[in-house]
Motif scaffolding. Sequence first.
Motif, PDB file in Angstrom:
ATOM      1  N   ARG A  11       0.845  -1.191   0.000  1.00  0.00           N
ATOM      2  CA  ARG A  11       0.000   0.000   0.000  1.00  0.00           C
ATOM      3  C   ARG A  11       0.885   1.247   0.000  1.00  0.00           C
ATOM      4  N   LEU A  12       0.558   2.187  -0.861  1.00  0.00           N
ATOM      5  CA  LEU A  12       1.240   3.470  -0.940  1.00  0.00           C
ATOM      6  C   LEU A  12       0.252   4.556  -0.555  1.00  0.00           C
ATOM      7  N   LYS A  13       0.551   5.239   0.560  1.00  0.00           N
ATOM      8  CA  LYS A  13      -0.363   6.272   1.095  1.00  0.00           C
ATOM      9  C   LYS A  13      -1.783   5.728   1.233  1.00  0.00           C
ATOM     10  N   GLY A  14      -1.891   4.472   1.684  1.00  0.00           N
ATOM     11  CA  GLY A  14      -3.176   3.841   1.932  1.00  0.00           C
ATOM     12  C   GLY A  14      -3.822   3.210   0.719  1.00  0.00           C
ATOM     13  N   ARG A  15      -3.212   3.372  -0.442  1.00  0.00           N
ATOM     14  CA  ARG A  15      -3.800   2.859  -1.677  1.00  0.00           C
ATOM     15  C   ARG A  15      -3.109   1.565  -2.096  1.00  0.00           C
ATOM     16  N   GLU A  16      -3.890   0.558  -2.424  1.00  0.00           N
ATOM     17  CA  GLU A  16      -3.361  -0.730  -2.880  1.00  0.00           C
ATOM     18  C   GLU A  16      -2.675  -0.561  -4.243  1.00  0.00           C
ATOM     19  N   ILE A  17      -1.396  -1.001  -4.342  1.00  0.00           N
ATOM     20  CA  ILE A  17      -0.664  -0.833  -5.608  1.00  0.00           C
ATOM     21  C   ILE A  17       0.013  -2.120  -6.082  1.00  0.00           C
ATOM     22  N   GLY A  18      -0.378  -3.265  -5.519  1.00  0.00           N
ATOM     23  CA  GLY A  18       0.297  -4.516  -5.853  1.00  0.00           C
ATOM     24  C   GLY A  18       0.293  -4.855  -7.332  1.00  0.00           C
ATOM     25  N   THR A  19      -0.747  -4.440  -8.058  1.00  0.00           N
ATOM     26  CA  THR A  19      -0.827  -4.737  -9.486  1.00  0.00           C
ATOM     27  C   THR A  19      -0.625  -3.481 -10.346  1.00  0.00           C
ATOM     28  N   THR A  20      -0.281  -2.360  -9.705  1.00  0.00           N
ATOM     29  CA  THR A  20      -0.055  -1.111 -10.436  1.00  0.00           C
ATOM     30  C   THR A  20       1.289  -1.163 -11.146  1.00  0.00           C
ATOM     31  N   ARG A  21       1.357  -0.704 -12.377  1.00  0.00           N
ATOM     32  CA  ARG A  21       2.575  -0.805 -13.176  1.00  0.00           C
ATOM     33  C   ARG A  21       3.575   0.288 -12.785  1.00  0.00           C
ATOM     34  N   PRO A  22       4.840   0.115 -13.190  1.00  0.00           N
ATOM     35  CA  PRO A  22       5.893   1.045 -12.763  1.00  0.00           C
ATOM     36  C   PRO A  22       5.630   2.511 -13.089  1.00  0.00           C
ATOM     37  N   ILE A  23       5.159   2.828 -14.297  1.00  0.00           N
ATOM     38  CA  ILE A  23       4.960   4.232 -14.675  1.00  0.00           C
ATOM     39  C   ILE A  23       3.917   4.885 -13.784  1.00  0.00           C
TER      40      ILE A  23
END
Length: 504
Positions: free
Chosen positions: A311-323
């Motif tokens: 989680r980044l700043k409370g937001r789930e990002i496990g499947t978020t791409r690098p850009i």
Amino acid sequence: MTALLKLEGLTKAYPGVVANDDVSLQIAPGEVHALLGENGAGKSTLVKMIYGLVKPDAGHMQMNGTDFAPSEPSAARAAGVGMVFQHFSLFDALTVAENIALGMEHAPKMRDLARQIREVSETYGLPLSPDRIVGDLSAGERQRVEIIRCLLQEPKLLIMDEPTSVLTPQEVEILFETLRKLSAEGTAILYISHKLEEIRALCDTATILRLGKVVGHCTPRETTARDMAEMMVGKVLSTPTRSGVTPGEVVLELDRLSLTSPSAFGMPLREISLKLRAGEVLGIGGVAGNGQDELLGALSGELVSAPGMIRLKGREIGTTRPIARRAMGLLTAPEERLGHAAAPDMSLTENAMLTGAARENLERRGFLDWPAARGFAERIIEAFDVRTPGPANAARSLSGGNLQKFVIGREVLQRPEVLVVNQPTWGVDASAAAAIRQALLDLATAGAALLVISQDLDELMEISDRFAALNEGRLSDPRPSAGLTVDEIGLMMGGAHGMEVAHV
């Protein structure tokens, strides 16, 4: 004592730079001789000429009083020169014996070679089984393969290039005992390292290069590390400092992060949990190959994790791409600078565009703004003292240390909210290392959260607020860095973080 190796007036020039300028030095049998200099000082070029990889433009060499001009490495080895490179040249899928055989001109039968490997490894305190698959070895064991390959050829001169960059303190001491034994038997050692306290502990003499020229000699045991560093750079060094900052809110959280490695010989991550706060520097130590690359890949978005683990700043990002992660403020700088952090054949301007397009507004309505990218590259070069003729030069044209400064500077100048960096000062000189560490501390002071992965324990103790150790893909509970001893950290790196290391 008669010199084993004598260099007189060696000069080597490349377009736009004189790498070595009238370099002369002597090394006696059994001497441990340090070669010191900041990045771009000419150390690598000099040892490449000794090892037959580069031909000098002027000057000459002598080995045991006779002319020595190796046209290729095999000729240097035949004359008694062995070299252990900073980057291992091993095949993961082959055994120790098979790898060693590939590096020998006339390898014996495998049965005989296996016996020789066992004998040499036991004699020099570097135990190693010839039947093990190299991909299953630790970084320290891989280095043993390289050393034993050299020792089987009974070298008169052994060149070591940054040999301790991937070792625990305990492994460093084992290596030093081996080198001292070789020295006592008459083998000369030419030792390159940016770790000046190690130079003081091991080396008899030192030659200092600056901008391709010999600028001095010293006896390391009688010279402080700071004095040697200042001889290398020609100026007074400043110690990185940091203003006191109270950590803010949690900006990055890992909750039992687990994933398999994309490499057959990689290390899976096993239930890693941590919380990183704004303004905090979390240092993560560990011997190479214990999950560092996989952890950075999971955080950068190059590796996808299951929902709920990052989680980044409370937001789930496990499947978020690098850009997308970069646009959100999570920036990363991987360990492998040439080929991963930077495209070798692309210019510095193009490499600045690769990661800076979104945060530096280098693209507008689908078009790349090359003048803006060039300006960004120029700012990196100036701010981080990158030694290069200009931003049009290819990444591969830079020395390793200067490319490292460019890679770190590129990320720092993008004002990340979270910066994850693996080996930030790997292969850079004392002055550049201090500048990079200061830049990281300044980021934290400004409120960024930093996760610094490094095998340099002094570095982690200097800049981190808390420390954790990676071992076999598991992360120990972070502990305050203040008060931790090097021995305790070394034991944690070796897998002892599940016990009371303070009482070991």
